[in-house]
Design a protein around this motif. Sequence first.
Motif, mmCIF file in Angstrom:
data_model
loop_
_atom_site.group_PDB
_atom_site.id
_atom_site.type_symbol
_atom_site.label_atom_id
_atom_site.label_comp_id
_atom_site.label_asym_id
_atom_site.label_seq_id
_atom_site.Cartn_x
_atom_site.Cartn_y
_atom_site.Cartn_z
ATOM 1 N N SER A 104 35.938 44.509 30.721
ATOM 2 C CA SER A 104 35.753 45.088 32.061
ATOM 3 C C SER A 104 35.073 46.452 31.974
ATOM 4 C CB SER A 104 37.105 45.263 32.770
ATOM 5 O OG SER A 104 37.760 44.036 32.823
ATOM 6 N N LEU A 105 35.508 47.264 31.012
ATOM 7 C CA LEU A 105 34.892 48.592 30.856
ATOM 8 C C LEU A 105 33.420 48.453 30.483
ATOM 9 C CD1 LEU A 105 37.553 50.783 28.993
ATOM 10 C CD2 LEU A 105 36.788 50.975 31.365
ATOM 11 N N ALA A 106 33.130 47.494 29.583
ATOM 12 C CA ALA A 106 31.732 47.292 29.172
ATOM 13 C C ALA A 106 30.886 46.900 30.385
ATOM 14 C CB ALA A 106 31.656 46.215 28.095
ATOM 15 N N TYR A 107 31.416 46.061 31.230
ATOM 16 C CA TYR A 107 30.695 45.630 32.438
ATOM 17 C C TYR A 107 30.499 46.818 33.385
ATOM 18 C CZ TYR A 107 29.685 43.106 36.774
ATOM 19 O OH TYR A 107 29.108 42.660 37.921
ATOM 20 N N ALA A 108 31.590 47.558 33.619
ATOM 21 C CA ALA A 108 31.533 48.678 34.566
ATOM 22 C C ALA A 108 30.641 49.806 34.047
ATOM 23 C CB ALA A 108 32.939 49.201 34.816
ATOM 24 N N TRP A 109 30.677 50.065 32.741
ATOM 25 C CA TRP A 109 29.921 51.182 32.171
ATOM 26 C C TRP A 109 28.516 50.763 31.744
ATOM 27 C CZ3 TRP A 109 34.103 53.712 28.425
ATOM 28 C CH2 TRP A 109 35.163 54.192 29.197
ATOM 29 N N GLY A 110 28.225 49.486 31.831
ATOM 30 C CA GLY A 110 26.885 49.001 31.474
ATOM 31 C C GLY A 110 26.558 49.153 30.008
ATOM 32 N N GLY A 125 23.434 44.817 16.247
ATOM 33 C CA GLY A 125 23.007 44.058 17.424
ATOM 34 C C GLY A 125 23.943 42.916 17.795
ATOM 35 N N GLN A 126 25.112 42.874 17.147
ATOM 36 C CA GLN A 126 26.062 41.793 17.486
ATOM 37 C C GLN A 126 26.905 42.212 18.684
ATOM 38 O OE1 GLN A 126 28.292 40.564 14.015
ATOM 39 N NE2 GLN A 126 26.460 40.388 12.774
ATOM 40 N N THR A 127 26.863 41.403 19.728
ATOM 41 C CA THR A 127 27.664 41.694 20.922
ATOM 42 C C THR A 127 28.374 40.415 21.354
ATOM 43 O OG1 THR A 127 25.835 41.170 22.387
ATOM 44 C CG2 THR A 127 26.082 43.482 21.777
ATOM 45 N N ILE A 128 29.266 40.560 22.325
ATOM 46 C CA ILE A 128 30.039 39.408 22.782
ATOM 47 C C ILE A 128 29.670 39.116 24.231
ATOM 48 C CG2 ILE A 128 32.022 40.736 23.658
ATOM 49 C CD1 ILE A 128 33.828 38.708 22.364
ATOM 50 N N GLU A 129 29.687 37.826 24.607
ATOM 51 C CA GLU A 129 29.475 37.490 26.019
ATOM 52 C C GLU A 129 30.702 37.949 26.786
ATOM 53 O OE1 GLU A 129 28.815 33.301 26.372
ATOM 54 O OE2 GLU A 129 27.272 33.393 24.817
ATOM 55 N N LEU A 130 30.500 38.392 28.009
ATOM 56 C CA LEU A 130 31.641 38.951 28.744
ATOM 57 C C LEU A 130 32.687 37.890 29.084
ATOM 58 C CD1 LEU A 130 30.042 41.763 30.912
ATOM 59 C CD2 LEU A 130 31.332 41.940 28.796
ATOM 60 N N GLY A 131 32.324 36.606 29.013
ATOM 61 C CA GLY A 131 33.294 35.540 29.302
ATOM 62 C C GLY A 131 34.008 35.025 28.060
ATOM 63 N N ALA A 132 33.791 35.662 26.910
ATOM 64 C CA ALA A 132 34.355 35.143 25.653
ATOM 65 C C ALA A 132 35.882 35.178 25.652
ATOM 66 C CB ALA A 132 33.824 35.958 24.483
ATOM 67 N N LYS A 133 36.457 34.222 24.931
ATOM 68 C CA LYS A 133 37.924 34.096 24.908
ATOM 69 C C LYS A 133 38.542 34.866 23.744
ATOM 70 C CE LYS A 133 38.454 29.646 27.112
ATOM 71 N NZ LYS A 133 37.908 28.309 26.930
ATOM 72 N N SER A 155 29.720 58.111 29.940
ATOM 73 C CA SER A 155 28.282 58.090 29.650
ATOM 74 C C SER A 155 27.980 58.362 28.162
ATOM 75 C CB SER A 155 27.540 59.111 30.528
ATOM 76 O OG SER A 155 28.067 60.382 30.286
ATOM 77 N N ASP A 156 28.984 58.896 27.434
ATOM 78 C CA ASP A 156 28.790 59.126 25.996
ATOM 79 C C ASP A 156 29.079 57.872 25.176
ATOM 80 O OD1 ASP A 156 28.335 61.936 26.338
ATOM 81 O OD2 ASP A 156 30.483 62.171 26.650
ATOM 82 N N ILE A 157 29.705 56.885 25.783
ATOM 83 C CA ILE A 157 30.137 55.693 25.036
ATOM 84 C C ILE A 157 29.019 54.649 25.045
ATOM 85 C CG2 ILE A 157 31.848 53.819 24.941
ATOM 86 C CD1 ILE A 157 32.979 56.589 24.198
ATOM 87 N N ASP A 158 28.604 54.234 23.838
ATOM 88 C CA ASP A 158 27.492 53.280 23.708
ATOM 89 C C ASP A 158 27.959 51.846 23.529
ATOM 90 O OD1 ASP A 158 25.475 55.402 23.624
ATOM 91 O OD2 ASP A 158 26.420 55.907 21.712
ATOM 92 N N GLY A 159 29.245 51.664 23.299
ATOM 93 C CA GLY A 159 29.745 50.302 23.113
ATOM 94 C C GLY A 159 31.258 50.285 23.050
ATOM 95 N N ILE A 160 31.829 49.107 23.337
ATOM 96 C CA ILE A 160 33.285 48.948 23.317
ATOM 97 C C ILE A 160 33.633 47.893 22.276
ATOM 98 C CG2 ILE A 160 35.345 48.417 24.700
ATOM 99 C CD1 ILE A 160 33.913 50.358 26.354
ATOM 100 N N ALA A 161 34.575 48.220 21.395
ATOM 101 C CA ALA A 161 35.061 47.251 20.406
ATOM 102 C C ALA A 161 36.525 46.969 20.694
ATOM 103 C CB ALA A 161 34.921 47.842 19.004
ATOM 104 N N PHE A 162 36.876 45.703 20.798
ATOM 105 C CA PHE A 162 38.288 45.372 21.022
ATOM 106 C C PHE A 162 38.700 44.285 20.054
ATOM 107 C CE2 PHE A 162 35.758 42.669 23.759
ATOM 108 C CZ PHE A 162 36.294 41.414 23.508
ATOM 109 N N THR A 163 39.999 44.236 19.732
ATOM 110 C CA THR A 163 40.498 43.192 18.835
ATOM 111 C C THR A 163 40.501 41.868 19.582
ATOM 112 O OG1 THR A 163 41.884 44.829 17.740
ATOM 113 C CG2 THR A 163 42.405 42.512 17.336
ATOM 114 N N GLN A 164 39.693 40.914 19.066
ATOM 115 C CA GLN A 164 39.588 39.613 19.729
ATOM 116 C C GLN A 164 40.587 38.614 19.129
ATOM 117 O OE1 GLN A 164 35.655 37.908 19.469
ATOM 118 N NE2 GLN A 164 36.055 36.379 21.062
#
Length: 338
Positions: free
Chosen positions: A97-103, A316-324, A71-80
């Motif tokens: 998956s974490l971003a989806y599960a944690w909203g 405000g830059q985010t990624i679609e959850l289906g991105a490759k 609940s403390d995490i506001d966003g997830i950054a991963f190496t794409q």
Amino acid sequence: MRVLGIETSCDETGIAVYDDTQGLLSHQLYSQVKLHADYGGVVPELASRDHVRKIVPLIKQALLEADSTQSDIDGIAFTQGPGLVGALLVGSSVGRSLAYAWGCPAVGVHHMEGHLLAPMLEDNPPEFPFVALLVSGGHTMLVEVNGIGQYLVLGESVDDAAGEAFDKTAKLLGLDYPGGPLLAKLAEQGESGIYKFPRPMTDRPGLDFSFSGLKTFAANTIRAQELTPQTKANIALAFQEAVVDTLAIKCKRAMQQTGLKRLVIAGGVSANIQLQQKLAAMMAKMGGQVFYPRQEFCTDNGAMIAYAGLQRLKAGQTIELGAKAKPRWSLEELPAVS
Ligand code: KG4
Ligand code: ZN
């Protein structure tokens, strides 16, 4: 804003938690070096499988150390990208998956942007604009940096990356993988001036690099004599001096061409002490300054990904959850963060 960063582009699983106001709260790193050492290089399938094994325990540990829960995490950054596709898929699948599960939102970070911004994790960060020398196992680039996402590639390697040349020459000297740091250690025992290696592509204009010839020169030098521990150290030093000199000559040109006074060095080879000292002396002479991250953030890590991701999420830059995943990805394609 607090961001969980995930790095899995090659043979290191790096996880970190970075907070906008409090800075770096935790970072965890698992290196697969031992796993790949027997093969003399990274085996992509083994790398992916090991990321799968290590990623969740490391995330749990990083959260615990940062005294944070989901609940403390506001966003997830991963190496794409760029990197090994199987390895990238592990971090990108877990991150999304974490971003989806944690909203919360997720953002895909460019690995080399991570390196480029790593000096921002230190106490005396460089201001924009600056020139960045990015020297890793996969890339060698000079970049004019006018802001986050405002990158102009001034020059790059036409063949091997600097780190790759270190690793291949180290292998010829009988050192384990990854040989860069081991070659640097061996060079400390070397006597300077015994061998004269070329400084490739410095006699013509431009900011591109070529390092594959140095490896061939090393192979021929090694073949031409009996290898004693001292000759090995002498060859290691001559090779390292050639790489460092070549990088310094091109950096000087880039500073003169851009008229900028700040030079950032980042990526695995920026951990090389001789390179750091040479560039620091050169920049001092030119009335400028050199910046590089602490040793452990020169090589791959999660902290730089969390930091770079936070800057983009804040904008405000985010990624679609289906991105490759993007195994190949140019720095110049990145959107600016204003
Ligand atoms: O950035 P990095 O950790 O991974 C990639 O993104 O490729 O860079 C790894 C590279 C390897 O080639 C390694 O041998 C080299 O950085 N390296 C060094 C040193 N430490 C790591 N090369 C020369 N001297 C060092 N001290
Ligand atoms: Zn890297």
